[in-house]
Design an enzyme around this catalytic site. Structure first.
Site, short mmCIF file in Angstrom:
data_model
loop_
_atom_site.label_atom_id
_atom_site.label_comp_id
_atom_site.label_asym_id
_atom_site.label_seq_id
_atom_site.Cartn_x
_atom_site.Cartn_y
_atom_site.Cartn_z
N LEU A 187 0.85 -1.19 0.00
CA LEU A 187 0.00 0.00 0.00
C LEU A 187 0.88 1.24 0.00
CD1 LEU A 187 -3.06 0.85 0.28
CD2 LEU A 187 -2.58 1.14 2.70
N ASP A 238 -5.06 -2.76 10.78
CA ASP A 238 -4.30 -3.93 11.20
C ASP A 238 -4.88 -4.52 12.48
OD1 ASP A 238 -3.62 -1.69 12.62
OD2 ASP A 238 -1.55 -1.65 11.96
#
Length: 856
Positions: free
Chosen positions: A667, A832
């Site tokens: 990313l 996350d």
């Protein structure tokens, strides 16, 4: 004596004075000789040279090499010149030899490096040869070709007809369902009748129609072509009750059903769906001959229900809105305020429960005629438990307000839904008393009590073993519900008190999963109905959709070099020297075999509410076909070999898959230079399939940006919006089960990545990564602790550098509640943490932290 002494002294002092005078004189003479005599001599000699002229100098320098002309020194001059010449030659030769030695040393070092590199290449080539030989042996040993996505076979347009059964009341799948319209590779096409195409469609509840239509649009099985349909669905209820428009008679309804365009005289392959929202007494299809059409509703009488053909479904409580998961009580603590609760009313069952005389025992009652029901005994026993005060229980057999309408011999609900939920939230168990009439095998009132108990975590206790719970032919209700025959009412209190906390928590967790997966929303109910039929006729589920990757064109620049610090692996054998061609994970190797083998495993076992099996109502069969089996604690990739690794840890990269690669998903957001450096560090990384760069910025990359050539595809994916959730989208460009999610500024050596990949292959159901974090519940402050400092206590592994299975990308993007993804977008953080909670919630296992030397 004095004179003697003095004489002695006087006689001896005179020689001492003389010696002193002599020494002084001698010193003076020596000084004169050593100082003045050389000066006088020098002066004299200088005077002689100057008086004789320059041609007669004896001690001065002689111009023109006159000294060498002297006969006695000519030989010495020649020797000096010869020696000087030889010294110059030796010095030149020494310098030449030193240069040659330096060149030879450089060649020696280069040869040493070449030998080490050749040894490493030889070792890697041996590994490649070994893997190639192993792959060749596997290919030669295979008895079937590699499968791909099945070719879709559709039924014929013309229906050849189906022989009528002996009795419509004895319908089973093999007698009343036309399998010819549903080939195994048909994809299970379903045609849904428009509610405006039949007369009673206008009388349907508007909310039910709207919710049903919304669910139909979101289904992957619904088709607009009725000629290829395997199943035809007709929504028949809930009917709005209105005095001005009474419901149609059974005879009229039969005529209307036969008038449906695809009924084909007997209604085979039709499913009549009756969803109840308000009314719990409506049985629209009672005494209606439905022919070979199956019925799915909440209320069934015994003479109406066809076992293995008809379907008991749950009521439609949340029609157009999803449940508020923030209001759902937590699953702990296990024990709540009340041991069990029950609120209901049935007038005809109070005749003996209010008497002061003790009722007869079951043994005494059974000696005579069998009683119609045991509700009187149940009331008396439950009141006795409440009056004993051994445990805090709540039982109410009369409603404070008007009870809800109910069927005969059925316990009516009391109060409003919100009031009932507040009581159930503080109840460990919730009693569900089945109707006293044994002919009523399924009732909407019992289904509503079951639904509400599962919603708030109260473990249902069903009194009466004759009741049919929703989808009872597929769901193993014994793992979430306690089924107790009514004659055992006197032992109920002992039974409930003897259940351990671990078993209570497991049942509550399983009930929560069943409620969220099969009953919570209109979409889940509709999908469950379709999945029930599809599973019964053994048709594989449709593959779950993948996120299409809109690739951004880019041009590659110079060949990327290899950072010595990133690729210095020492003696560790990481993999092939040459870059392997991309090898996708095997797909579709179990298209049909699981339909018979894993039906109960997939419908009944789940470690958490977010878990999604490949054959649950949402029907995700992953293209990689990886799934949980058994109790949900083992993650098995479909398509691998059999048996264990069979090799040492370093040689065998995990489990049953002898050959496997991984995909790097990176990313990034407008950090081109950092991104290019990170991509260059991946050059030469073994077992890398490709790199998927998720370009999270609305601004495209620069046109003149040169991307490094790492010998493998680099796919740059354009995203619709800037969201951290894009990291976990199941991109179709990812063709491997293993995903290495990594930030664009993460620094990992190749040996660290390879070791993490090997560990993941031995623990495929878990997150295996590098940066760790710790979280815990602070009891004193009633808040969460989150620690990012390095410590020995770790509970999470951040996905900025972590391996995980692509299966979790589907769960994160399509199954996990949308509220969590919305919170990630709101805070632009915590994706996350959400992934860690999701995986641990499913597997009941912690992640694996890899200790590295990179500071992660």
């Amino acid at each position: 004596m004095m004179q003697r002494n003095g004489g002695i002294v006087g006689n001896t002092g005179q020689p001492w004075v003389l010696r002193r005078v002599r020494l002084t004189w001698l010193s003076f003479m020596l000084f004169f000789i050593l100082v003045f005599f050389p000066l006088i001599a020098h002066y004299y000699l200088t005077t002689i040279d100057e008086a004789g002229g320059p041609d007669k100098r004896i001690f001065g320098p002689r111009p023109g090499g006159e000294l060498c002309e002297a006969k006695h020194v000519q030989d010495l001059c020649r020797i000096r010149e010869s020696v000087s010449e030889e010294l110059l030659q030796l010095e030149a030769k020494r310098q030449e030899l030193n240069g040659e030695i330096a060149r030879l040393n450089l060649r020696i070092e280069a040869c040493k490096r070449s030998i080490d590199s050749a040894k490493q290449d030889l070792l890697q080539l041996k590994n490649v040869i070994s893997q190639t030989e192993h792959s060749y042996k596997e290919l030669m040993a295979q008895n079937q070709p590699k499968l791909s996505l099945p070719v879709r076979l559709l039924p014929d347009k013309d229906d050849p007809g189906y022989p009528p059964p002996k009795s419509a009341q004895n319908c089973h799948l093999h007698t009343c369902f036309d399998y010819a319209r549903c080939p195994l590779t048909s994809g299970f096409p379903v045609y849904v009748y428009d509610t405006g195409s039949y007369p009673w469609g206008e009388k349907l509840d508007p909310l039910v129609k709207q919710a049903f239509a919304s669910s139909v649009k979101s289904s992957v099985y619904v088709t607009d072509n009725p000629n290829i349909a395997c199943l035809y669905i007709v929504l028949v209820g809930e009917i709005q009750e209105s005095p001005s428009s009474p419901p149609a008679s059974p005879l009229d309804l039969e005529k209307q059903l036969k008038a449906l365009p695809y009924w084909r005289s007997d209604g085979h392959n039709h499913l009549l769906v009756h969803l109840l929202r308000k009314s719990l007494t409506q049985n629209f299809l009672y005494n209606v001959s439905t022919g070979r059409a199956a019925v799915a509703q909440s209320t069934f009488f015994e003479r109406q229900y066809r076992e293995g053909f008809d379907m008991v479904v749950s009521p439609l409580v949340h029609a157009l809105s999803e449940p508020n998961f923030l209001e759902v009580p937590p699953q702990v603590p296990v024990k709540r305020k009340y041991l069990f609760t029950f609120q209901g009313e049935k007038v005809e069952s109070l005749r003996s429960s209010l008497l002061e005389a003790p009722p007869q025992s079951f043994e005494e009652e059974m000696e005579g005629d069998p009683p119609a029901d045991y509700d009187d005994r149940i009331i008396g026993t439950l009141k006795a438990v409440q009056d004993s005060h051994l445990d805090q229980v709540l039982v109410e057999f009369t409603c404070k307000n008007q009870p809800k309408p109910s069927l005969p011999t059925e316990w009516a609900l009391c109060g409003e839904r919100e009031d009932r939920l507040e009581v159930l939230k503080v109840s460990t168990f919730a009693l569900v008393i089945s109707p006293g009439d044994g002919q009523l095998v399924a009732s909407a009132g019992c289904s509503m009590r079951l639904f509400e108990a599962l919603e708030v975590g109260a473990i249902p206790v069903v009194l009466g073993d004759h009741s049919k719970l929703p989808y009872h032919h597929l769901i193993r209700w014994s793992e979430a519900v306690i089924m107790v025959p009514k004659p055992r009412i006197t032992e109920l209190h002992f039974l409930l008190r003897s259940i351990s906390d671990n078993d209570l928590l497991a049942m509550r967790r399983q009930g929560r999963f069943l409620w969220e997966t099969y009953f919570s929303t209109s979409e889940s109910i509709f999908s469950t109905i379709l999945a029930s039929v599809r599973t019964s006729i053994q048709i594989p589920a449709a593959p779950i959709r993948e996120e299409p990757a809109q690739e951004i064109p880019h041009k590659a620049g110079k060949l990327a070099g290899t950072d010595a610090n990133m690729a210095d692996n020492g003696d560790l054998d990481l993999g092939p020297v040459e870059v392997e061609p991309p090898y996708a994970s095997p797909r579709f190797l179990r298209n049909f075999t699981y339909t018979a083998a894993d039906v109960y495993r997939t419908w009944n076992r789940a470690p958490g509410p977010f878990h999604l099996f490949p054959h649950t109502p949402l029907d995700p069969v992953l293209p990689s076909e990886a799934k949980f089996l058994g109790s949900g604690t083992g993650f098995r990739p479909i398509g691998g070999g059999s048996g264990g690794s069979g090799k040492e840890f370093q040689a065998a990269l995990g489990g049953n898959v002898p050959r496997e690669q991984f995909t790097v998903v990176m990313l990034t957001y407008e950090r081109e230079e950092v991104l290019m450096n990170s991509l260059e560090r991946l050059n030469g990384l073994p077992y890398l399939n490709k790199v998927v760069v998720v370009w999270n910025s609305p601004k495209p990359p620069s046109d003149d940006l040169l991307w490094p050539d790492i010998g493998l595809p680099i796919v740059v994916v354009h995203t619709e919006k800037n969201s951290l959730n894009n990291r976990f989208l199941p991109w179709d460009a990812v063709e491997t089960e293993a995903i290495l999610s990594i930030d664009d500024d993460a620094h990992l050596r190749h040996d660290e990545i390879m070791f993490g990949f090997r560990v993941w292959r031995e623990a495929r159901d878990r997150i295996v990564g590098f940066p760790g974090r710790f979280h815990a519940w602070d009891v004193n402050h009633q808040s969460w602790l989150y620690n990012s400092n390095y410590s020995c206590e770790l509970s999470m592994v951040l996905t900025g550098a972590a391996f995980f299975h692509k299966y979790y990308a589907y769960l994160y993007s399509y199954v996990m509640p949308q509220a969590i993804r919305d919170m990630v977008d709101e805070y632009i953080n915590c994706e996350d943490i959400a992934m860690n909670f999701l995986v641990s919630h499913i597997t009941r296992k912690p992640p694996i932290k890899h200790i590295t030397g990179s500071g992660l």
